[in-house]
Design a protein around this motif. Structure first.
Motif, PDB file in Angstrom:
ATOM      1  N   ALA A  13     -57.447  11.253 -36.381  1.00 37.82           N
ATOM      2  CA  ALA A  13     -59.143  12.475 -36.016  1.00 37.82           C
ATOM      3  C   ALA A  13     -59.683  11.775 -36.230  1.00 37.82           C
ATOM      4  N   SER A  16     -63.265  12.931 -36.719  1.00 37.98           N
ATOM      5  CA  SER A  16     -64.036  11.872 -37.146  1.00 37.98           C
ATOM      6  C   SER A  16     -64.547  10.637 -37.001  1.00 37.98           C
ATOM      7  N   LEU A  44     -62.467   6.598 -43.951  1.00 31.72           N
ATOM      8  CA  LEU A  44     -62.254   6.397 -42.263  1.00 31.72           C
ATOM      9  C   LEU A  44     -61.611   5.359 -41.896  1.00 31.72           C
ATOM     10  N   ASP A  49     -58.371   5.260 -45.949  1.00 30.78           N
ATOM     11  CA  ASP A  49     -57.992   5.943 -44.897  1.00 30.78           C
ATOM     12  C   ASP A  49     -56.960   6.981 -44.838  1.00 30.78           C
ATOM     13  N   LYS A  53     -59.619  10.420 -43.315  1.00 32.92           N
ATOM     14  CA  LYS A  53     -59.463  11.182 -42.027  1.00 32.92           C
ATOM     15  C   LYS A  53     -58.673  12.829 -42.401  1.00 32.92           C
ATOM     16  N   ASP A  83     -68.009   6.321 -43.452  1.00 30.92           N
ATOM     17  CA  ASP A  83     -67.800   5.801 -44.018  1.00 30.92           C
ATOM     18  C   ASP A  83     -68.373   4.344 -44.670  1.00 30.92           C
TER      19      ASP A  83
END
Length: 412
Positions: A13, A16, A44, A49, A53, A83
């Protein structure tokens, strides 16, 4: 070929990662005055994570599709994504900022049940609509909250009897040590007993545990017909690798309600993952025009080398489109008007199939599926159409009691 967790996260990502710094740059000139602000709270970084993501990317894709179609009510959607770094205190602070400072129209986010339960009260008090888009243990009853992931009655009610019929009656459970894992293990016991089976042992593991040698030895000694896994997070992927390293992947069937949510099948080698059976509402291998079109759009946006699109990503994409459809139906972004539109039983035909809001519980009907891991992907073996969240329906009736605001612990 397997990929490392670090390589997966680097590939998964890029967009992201860009969004993660977006809030730090937010100022009065960042968005047009008539933009509709949507908040995304997804991990993230940190131990979760692997899940966050793809969810963040799904939110991007859905928002871009809506904007390319003319936006909502003649206005464009702008995402504010932050995040929380898999940290509960960060979740609380971000939710407060989005609700009270940014004044977003809706928040889509949270991964674990503990993250949901720190976000939910903040958003309820602030009057900010909330969508929780992951599979969980059920019981949330809050008119301000909509849940698009499956509850035990929507997957385990099918999974456990099917597993017993295929593999045998004795089950050893390994699960994450928080409310999801603890409650899910009770549902496994219930469904096993109802179908002539029995849980012989249950072990819980904190999310940062990565050494499972002693447990694997206990499982070998117990010799169950199957192992049920409700492990969660990057550290817990080690269980599957150590399981294969002990040669047990060739001897004892392994069934899971969480395997694939963190793209475990790509992190593991084919030999390590082959044969693991998992239950979910979404797999990339769903053979429908809607899913094929969704995947084509996804890879056009994020690249052909994107490792895998997950169930939680599918849920997030569908959650965003359900909210957008309700805004259109309501003719406004006003929270109560949107809630009332959703409560008409609004549906969306998405990559996982048709999802329909249940007005009584604010959960969705979903298709449940069983799949077996095969060469780092999933071969779908069976499907159960339009499963309702009957466990949550047993304790929650927002039609009769709209002021309810709690998570009921459903006794299996």
């Amino acid at each position: 070929m397997s990929i490392s967790r670090r390589d997966f996260l680097k590939t998964a990502a890029t967009s992201s990662a860009v969004l993660a710094v977006g809030p730090a740059l937010l100022n009065s000139k960042a968005f047009a005055a008539d933009d509709i602000l949507v908040g995304g709270i997804h991990d993230l970084s940190g131990g979760l994570d692997l899940y966050g993501k793809p969810m963040a990317d799904a939110l991007i894709l859905a928002a871009e599709e809506i904007n390319e179609g003319g936006g909502l009510l003649g206005r464009q959607i702008k995402l504010i994504t932050q995040d929380p770094q898999s940290n509960m205190q960060q979740y609380t602070q971000i939710a407060q900022k989005m609700a009270l400072g940014d004044k977003v129209a809706v928040v889509q986010g949270g991964m674990t049940s503990s993250s949901r339960e720190v976000i939910r009260p903040v958003l309820h008090k602030a009057g900010t609509l909330y969508f929780y888009n992951t599979q969980y243990e059920g019981g949330v009853c809050d008119r301000n909250t909509f849940c698009t992931g499956a509850t035990p009655a929507q997957n385990l009610a099918s999974a456990i009897p099917e597993a017993i019929a295929r593999f045998g009656k004795t089950i050893y459970v390994v699960a994450a040590d928080y409310n999801y894992g603890q409650i899910i293990s009770e549902w496994v016991k219930k469904y096993a007993k109802e179908h002539g089976g029995a849980v012989v042992a249950v072990e819980f593991f904190p999310l940062d545990v990565s050494e499972f040698g002693p447990t694997i030895q206990k499982i070998q000694a117990a010799a169950p017909n199957l192992v049920f896994s409700a492990l969660v997070g990057g550290a817990h992927v080690s269980f599957y690798r150590q399981w294969a390293g002990a040669g047990l992947n060739k001897k004892i069937p392994l069934v899971s309600s969480t395997f694939s949510h963190g793209q475990e099948q790509k992190v593991l080698s084919a030999d390590e993952g082959n044969g693991i059976v998992t239950f979910a509402s979404y797999f990339e291998t769903i053979d429908t025009p809607a899913n094929k079109a969704f995947l084509a759009r996804w890879h056009k946006r994020f690249g052909d080398d994107y490792p895998v699109v997950t169930e939680f990503a599918s849920n997030t994409y569908q959650g965003m489109h359900l909210w957008a459809k309700a805004v259109t139906q309501a003719g406004a972004t006003d929270r109560m008007k949107v809630i009332e539109a959703l409560e008409t039983g609004l549906s969306f035909d998405g990559p996982s199939g048709k999802v329909t809001i249940d007005p009584q519980t604010h959960h969705v009907k979903v298709d449940a599926r069983m799949a077996e891991t095969e060469n780092q992907t999933f071969k779908i073996l069976k499907q159960w159409d339009q499963q309702a969240s009957t466990d949550t329906q047993a304790v929650c009736n927002l039609i009769d009691n709209p002021d309810t605001n709690e998570q009921f612990v459903i006794k299996p």
